[in-house]
Write a protein that holds these residues in place. Structure first.
Motif, short mmCIF file in Angstrom:
data_model
loop_
_atom_site.label_atom_id
_atom_site.label_comp_id
_atom_site.label_asym_id
_atom_site.label_seq_id
_atom_site.Cartn_x
_atom_site.Cartn_y
_atom_site.Cartn_z
N PHE A 176 0.81 -1.21 0.00
CA PHE A 176 0.00 0.00 0.00
C PHE A 176 0.84 1.27 0.00
O PHE A 176 0.31 2.37 -0.13
CB PHE A 176 -0.97 -0.02 1.18
N THR A 177 2.14 1.11 0.14
CA THR A 177 3.00 2.29 0.00
C THR A 177 2.95 2.83 -1.43
O THR A 177 3.17 4.02 -1.66
CB THR A 177 4.45 1.95 0.39
N VAL A 178 2.66 1.95 -2.40
CA VAL A 178 2.52 2.38 -3.79
C VAL A 178 1.32 3.32 -3.92
O VAL A 178 1.39 4.38 -4.57
CB VAL A 178 2.37 1.17 -4.74
N LEU A 179 0.19 2.93 -3.29
CA LEU A 179 -1.00 3.79 -3.32
C LEU A 179 -0.72 5.13 -2.64
O LEU A 179 -1.17 6.18 -3.11
CB LEU A 179 -2.18 3.10 -2.62
N ALA A 180 0.02 5.09 -1.55
CA ALA A 180 0.36 6.33 -0.86
C ALA A 180 1.21 7.23 -1.74
O ALA A 180 1.03 8.46 -1.76
CB ALA A 180 1.09 6.01 0.45
N GLY A 181 2.14 6.65 -2.48
CA GLY A 181 2.97 7.43 -3.40
C GLY A 181 2.15 8.10 -4.49
O GLY A 181 2.36 9.28 -4.81
N ILE A 182 1.20 7.36 -5.04
CA ILE A 182 0.29 7.94 -6.05
C ILE A 182 -0.50 9.08 -5.42
O ILE A 182 -0.72 10.13 -6.04
CB ILE A 182 -0.65 6.85 -6.60
N GLY A 183 -0.96 8.87 -4.18
CA GLY A 183 -1.73 9.90 -3.49
C GLY A 183 -0.94 11.17 -3.28
O GLY A 183 -1.48 12.27 -3.41
N ILE A 184 0.33 11.05 -2.95
CA ILE A 184 1.17 12.24 -2.75
C ILE A 184 1.26 13.06 -4.04
O ILE A 184 1.13 14.29 -4.02
CB ILE A 184 2.58 11.82 -2.27
N ILE A 185 1.44 12.38 -5.17
CA ILE A 185 1.52 13.09 -6.46
C ILE A 185 0.20 13.77 -6.78
O ILE A 185 0.15 14.95 -7.15
CB ILE A 185 1.91 12.10 -7.59
N LEU A 186 -0.91 13.03 -6.64
CA LEU A 186 -2.24 13.57 -6.95
C LEU A 186 -2.57 14.77 -6.08
O LEU A 186 -3.02 15.82 -6.57
CB LEU A 186 -3.29 12.47 -6.76
N LEU A 187 -2.32 14.66 -4.77
CA LEU A 187 -2.68 15.73 -3.85
C LEU A 187 -1.76 16.94 -4.00
O LEU A 187 -2.16 18.06 -3.66
CB LEU A 187 -2.67 15.21 -2.42
N THR A 188 -0.56 16.74 -4.50
CA THR A 188 0.30 17.88 -4.80
C THR A 188 -0.31 18.71 -5.93
O THR A 188 -0.30 19.96 -5.88
CB THR A 188 1.71 17.41 -5.20
N ILE A 189 -0.87 18.04 -6.93
CA ILE A 189 -1.54 18.74 -8.04
C ILE A 189 -2.76 19.50 -7.53
O ILE A 189 -2.97 20.68 -7.87
CB ILE A 189 -1.93 17.74 -9.14
N VAL A 190 -3.58 18.83 -6.70
CA VAL A 190 -4.76 19.49 -6.13
C VAL A 190 -4.34 20.68 -5.27
O VAL A 190 -4.98 21.74 -5.29
CB VAL A 190 -5.59 18.48 -5.31
N SER A 191 -3.27 20.52 -4.52
CA SER A 191 -2.81 21.59 -3.63
C SER A 191 -2.42 22.85 -4.41
O SER A 191 -2.62 23.97 -3.93
CB SER A 191 -1.61 21.11 -2.81
N ARG A 192 -1.89 22.65 -5.61
CA ARG A 192 -1.54 23.82 -6.44
C ARG A 192 -2.78 24.58 -6.85
O ARG A 192 -2.80 25.82 -6.85
CB ARG A 192 -0.74 23.36 -7.65
#
Length: 405
Positions: A176-192
């Motif tokens: 599930f660390t893979v899912l967490a890594g995807i989440g970090i990338i996605l939420l960085t985009i949303v944060s912008r």
């Protein structure tokens, strides 16, 4: 009633669906991390010889961390919006997943789930604010889209048990660390997007002209309504804690099912809740928020009372109905609370959603202790009467009164 006002959605009434679906996906990934914890319970119970009370304390550590910290981060983000808390929260969950996969004993498991709980506490207030800002004129639908992502993530717990933890054991959590890594990338985009939104001239003006409203007192009627919402959240959360954490053991003990086969039943309950969460928002927009809140608990009560006593072939049909009806108010309660106190979106969202986790945490510990002292059947019968407490929704102000306020 005189609600305060601070942060508002965009001056445009257009709903920004790409952001809503993105934050909903982020919510799904975040709550999938949380779903790993109950999913791994049957494995930990055997490998570490845990009691039901210890299982309850693991759930308590996860959910109470989220519950206590969500309003804290909510207050902070109301005063100082912090878009990049979103990927930070996901990074905390990633650390928790690594720890959970390799924890050698009960105490290391507790430490690992604290990181997962912290990640959830950071995510939820900011996630709710993103959904609020992107909602336009469709607040009920927008909140439903956002919440359905989280509920779907939670509903995957039995799937994780059957497909990951039964074949791979505790170390399967590392996947599930893979899912967490995807989440970090996605939420960085949303944060912008979130960062750009709060820097816009219109939002700056609204914040500047309404900063003094922080000093306004919340009307006593609003406080009473919030207390009622908290009580309703308590009833629903304890029932969900009983089903989500212990019903799989009840199926094993009373019906003789295997760990793997029990997961289908839990998944049906949870996925029905996802569907109910989605339809609850639009139904509330049409029939009234208070009415849907009332229906979600009292409407499910006859079915929850019947559940512990039916033959096995009736469990899935009942779970479909209970899950759909009881979860139809999940997003509605959040929107209802936001409209009561629109100036404190982060605080209210963190309080209501965080409280749901916190009440579930207390419920998990209390029900685990009851199961050890009495029996699993006892706690299933006890939980079946909790939806009846939803009768207090009759005391909530109706939608007309809120609009007038």
């Amino acid at each position: 009633m005189q609600p305060v006002s601070k942060i508002q959605p965009s001056s445009s009434n257009s709903t920004i669906y790409r952001i809503l679906f993105a934050i909903s996906l982020g919510h799904l990934l975040n709550d999938s991390m949380q779903a790993v914890v109950p999913a791994i319970f049957p494995i930990l119970e055997k490998s570490m010889s845990l009691s039901y009370t210890q299982i309850g304390f693991i759930a308590f550590a996860l959910n109470m961390t989220s519950s206590v910290m969500q309003p804290v981060f909510g207050v902070y983000s109301d005063r100082k919006p912090s878009p990049f808390l979103l990927p930070f929260g996901m990074a905390s969950s990633l650390l928790g997943m690594c720890g959970l996969a390799f924890s050698p004993n009960f105490f290391f498991v507790l430490l690992s789930v604290l990181f997962i709980g912290l990640g959830s506490a950071v995510f939820h207030p900011e996630g709710s604010k993103v959904a609020y800002l992107a909602s336009g004129a469709k607040r009920g639908l927008s909140q439903a889209i956002y919440q359905v992502g989280g509920n779907f993530g939670n509903s995957l717990a039995p799937i994780f048990t059957a497909l990951v933890f039964v074949p791979f054991g505790q170390k399967g959590a590392a996947m599930f660390t893979v899912l967490a890594g995807i989440g970090i990338i996605l939420l960085t985009i949303v944060s912008r997007w979130y960062r750009d939104k709060i820097k816009s001239n219109a939002l700056k003006t609204k914040n500047k002209t309404t900063q003094s409203s922080d000093k306004l007192k919340i009307d006593s009627k609003i406080k009473f309504a919030i207390i009622l919402l908290i009580f309703i959240t308590f009833a629903r959360s304890w029932y969900s804690a009983g089903i989500g954490n212990y019903y799989q053991f009840y199926l094993i003990k009373e019906y003789g099912l295997t760990i793997k086969s029990t997961q289908l039943y839990i998944f049906v309950f949870m996925i029905s809740g996802v569907i109910g969460t989605f339809f609850g928002g639009p139904l509330a927009d049409r029939f009234g928020k208070r009415n849907i809140i009332l229906l979600s608990l009292l409407g499910s009560f006859p079915l929850t009372v019947a559940l512990p006593h039916v033959p096995l072939n009736w469990v899935i049909p009942l779970f479909i109905c209970i899950g759909f009806i009881s979860s139809s108010s999940f997003s509605v309660i959040v929107v209802y609370a936001q409209e009561l106190v629109p100036g404190r979106v982060g605080l209210v969202s963190g309080l209501i959603v965080g409280l749901a986790f916190g009440m579930g945490a207390l419920g998990a510990v209390a029900l685990g202790a009851l199961a050890d002292s009495f029996s699993l059947k006892f706690i299933m019968n006890f939980c079946s009467f909790l939806p009846l407490l939803g009768v207090v929704a009759f005391l909530l102000p109706n939608d007309k009164k809120i609009r007038k306020a």
